[in-house]
Write a protein that holds these residues in place. Sequence first.
Motif, PDB file in Angstrom:
ATOM      1  N   UNK A 117       0.842  -1.186   0.000  1.00 47.99           N
ATOM      2  CA  UNK A 117       0.000   0.000   0.000  1.00 47.99           C
ATOM      3  C   UNK A 117       0.884   1.246   0.000  1.00 47.99           C
ATOM      4  N   UNK A 118       0.688   2.105  -0.990  1.00 44.51           N
ATOM      5  CA  UNK A 118       1.513   3.312  -1.129  1.00 44.51           C
ATOM      6  C   UNK A 118       0.622   4.549  -1.197  1.00 44.51           C
ATOM      7  N   UNK A 119       1.015   5.581  -0.478  1.00 45.70           N
ATOM      8  CA  UNK A 119       0.296   6.850  -0.570  1.00 45.70           C
ATOM      9  C   UNK A 119       0.742   7.587  -1.827  1.00 45.70           C
ATOM     10  N   UNK A 120      -0.220   8.000  -2.633  1.00 41.15           N
ATOM     11  CA  UNK A 120       0.094   8.727  -3.860  1.00 41.15           C
ATOM     12  C   UNK A 120       0.057  10.238  -3.634  1.00 41.15           C
ATOM     13  N   UNK A 121      -1.025  10.729  -3.034  1.00 45.85           N
ATOM     14  CA  UNK A 121      -1.226  12.158  -2.844  1.00 45.85           C
ATOM     15  C   UNK A 121      -2.270  12.357  -1.757  1.00 45.85           C
ATOM     16  N   UNK A 122      -2.202  13.501  -1.055  1.00 49.17           N
ATOM     17  CA  UNK A 122      -3.304  13.821  -0.163  1.00 49.17           C
ATOM     18  C   UNK A 122      -3.636  15.309  -0.210  1.00 49.17           C
ATOM     19  N   UNK A 123      -4.897  15.590   0.087  1.00 50.59           N
ATOM     20  CA  UNK A 123      -5.448  16.945   0.048  1.00 50.59           C
ATOM     21  C   UNK A 123      -5.901  17.350   1.449  1.00 50.59           C
ATOM     22  N   UNK A 124      -5.802  18.641   1.732  1.00 54.42           N
ATOM     23  CA  UNK A 124      -6.383  19.220   2.931  1.00 54.42           C
ATOM     24  C   UNK A 124      -7.247  20.391   2.490  1.00 54.42           C
ATOM     25  N   UNK A 125      -8.518  20.351   2.854  1.00 56.38           N
ATOM     26  CA  UNK A 125      -9.442  21.412   2.426  1.00 56.38           C
ATOM     27  C   UNK A 125      -9.339  21.661   0.923  1.00 56.38           C
ATOM     28  N   UNK A 126      -9.327  20.591   0.158  1.00 55.19           N
ATOM     29  CA  UNK A 126      -9.352  20.588  -1.309  1.00 55.19           C
ATOM     30  C   UNK A 126      -8.020  21.005  -1.940  1.00 55.19           C
ATOM     31  N   UNK A 127      -7.012  21.286  -1.160  1.00 52.54           N
ATOM     32  CA  UNK A 127      -5.719  21.728  -1.686  1.00 52.54           C
ATOM     33  C   UNK A 127      -4.722  20.570  -1.610  1.00 52.54           C
ATOM     34  N   UNK A 128      -4.029  20.261  -2.709  1.00 55.55           N
ATOM     35  CA  UNK A 128      -3.031  19.185  -2.642  1.00 55.55           C
ATOM     36  C   UNK A 128      -1.870  19.594  -1.735  1.00 55.55           C
ATOM     37  N   UNK A 129      -1.546  18.737  -0.782  1.00 56.53           N
ATOM     38  CA  UNK A 129      -0.506  19.037   0.194  1.00 56.53           C
ATOM     39  C   UNK A 129       0.800  18.311  -0.137  1.00 56.53           C
ATOM     40  N   UNK A 130       0.706  17.054  -0.484  1.00 57.65           N
ATOM     41  CA  UNK A 130       1.905  16.262  -0.758  1.00 57.65           C
ATOM     42  C   UNK A 130       1.600  15.288  -1.891  1.00 57.65           C
ATOM     43  N   UNK A 131       2.239  15.508  -3.012  1.00 61.33           N
ATOM     44  CA  UNK A 131       2.045  14.609  -4.167  1.00 61.33           C
ATOM     45  C   UNK A 131       3.326  13.853  -4.482  1.00 61.33           C
ATOM     46  N   UNK A 132       4.213  13.749  -3.522  1.00 62.71           N
ATOM     47  CA  UNK A 132       5.508  13.110  -3.770  1.00 62.71           C
ATOM     48  C   UNK A 132       5.378  11.627  -4.093  1.00 62.71           C
ATOM     49  N   UNK A 133       4.254  11.040  -3.775  1.00 65.63           N
ATOM     50  CA  UNK A 133       4.053   9.632  -4.075  1.00 65.63           C
ATOM     51  C   UNK A 133       3.507   9.362  -5.463  1.00 65.63           C
ATOM     52  N   UNK A 134       3.133  10.407  -6.171  1.00 63.91           N
ATOM     53  CA  UNK A 134       2.621  10.218  -7.536  1.00 63.91           C
ATOM     54  C   UNK A 134       3.765   9.710  -8.404  1.00 63.91           C
ATOM     55  N   UNK A 135       3.580   8.572  -9.061  1.00 68.11           N
ATOM     56  CA  UNK A 135       4.710   7.919  -9.727  1.00 68.11           C
ATOM     57  C   UNK A 135       5.304   8.707 -10.887  1.00 68.11           C
ATOM     58  N   UNK A 136       4.527   9.372 -11.655  1.00 64.83           N
ATOM     59  CA  UNK A 136       5.055  10.125 -12.791  1.00 64.83           C
ATOM     60  C   UNK A 136       3.985  11.060 -13.336  1.00 64.83           C
ATOM     61  N   UNK A 137       4.393  11.821 -14.338  1.00 63.06           N
ATOM     62  CA  UNK A 137       3.500  12.866 -14.849  1.00 63.06           C
ATOM     63  C   UNK A 137       2.223  12.321 -15.477  1.00 63.06           C
ATOM     64  N   UNK A 138       2.184  11.056 -15.728  1.00 67.79           N
ATOM     65  CA  UNK A 138       0.962  10.481 -16.305  1.00 67.79           C
ATOM     66  C   UNK A 138      -0.177  10.490 -15.300  1.00 67.79           C
ATOM     67  N   UNK A 139       0.172  10.634 -14.026  1.00 67.66           N
ATOM     68  CA  UNK A 139      -0.817  10.625 -12.962  1.00 67.66           C
ATOM     69  C   UNK A 139      -1.129  12.068 -12.540  1.00 67.66           C
ATOM     70  N   UNK A 140      -2.421  12.348 -12.378  1.00 70.28           N
ATOM     71  CA  UNK A 140      -2.826  13.651 -11.857  1.00 70.28           C
ATOM     72  C   UNK A 140      -4.059  13.481 -10.981  1.00 70.28           C
ATOM     73  N   UNK A 141      -4.205  14.336  -9.985  1.00 67.14           N
ATOM     74  CA  UNK A 141      -5.352  14.271  -9.085  1.00 67.14           C
ATOM     75  C   UNK A 141      -5.895  15.665  -8.858  1.00 67.14           C
TER      76      UNK A 141
END
Lengths: 112, 115
Positions: free
Chosen positions: B43-67
């Motif tokens: 299980x890997x964290x990809x990204x998380x949001x706080x109050x709709x704002x992305x806080x940490x996207x360091x787990x997103x594997x590459x530019x093909x991924x967006x949230x």
Amino acid sequence: DAKTTQPPSMDCAEGRAANLPCNHSTISGNEYVYWYRQIHSQGPQYIIHGLKNNETNEMASLIITEDRKSSTLILPHATLRDTAVYYCIVRVAGDSNYQLIWGAGTKLIIKP
Amino acid sequence: DAGVIQSPRHEVTEMGQEVTLRCKPISGHDYLFWYRQTMMRGLELLIYFNNNVPIDDSGMPEDRFSAKMPNASFSTLKIQPSEPRDSAVYFCASRQYRDRDREAFFGQGTRLTVV
């Protein structure tokens, strides 16, 4: 790498207590021990967490050794529905950084 | 509350196609997380949001991924173009700030297969 080590699998008879061990020898003073479980094809489910005192809730009990280097999750009367993968995780209390490191967990099989 | 709702539950797509996964968090929760689970990596964290704002996207594997999280009740995870190695179960989770010493509530997940 995960900061915890757990046995890969365990069996337990239905109705008996299931005791799941976890080693976290490098745990820091401000890190909690959390337990989650994941039943097949479902998302992880929070069970319990603790810092240094033993904890109990409606699902389980958590026993943490005095040196905090290991802990045991106890399901007092296991049922077939408790068959799942159980994860032991350590994280800093109140830390909003959710870069948790999930290990492989323990696959617990409850047998009738 | 119905809990965290993800859709679709299963998605099979061909390599190169765009895939969009959807999540509705629990009402009132101000944190939302996207995880990926595979046999190899767990299980890997990809990204998380706080109050709709992305806080940490360091787990997103590459530019093909967006949230994105356009509002408090909806988030999407998009993969474009998809590749077979993206095959995994994707989980969305949410929680309230005041419960920050507890973990989040997870959805049932979306099983993605890219062929």
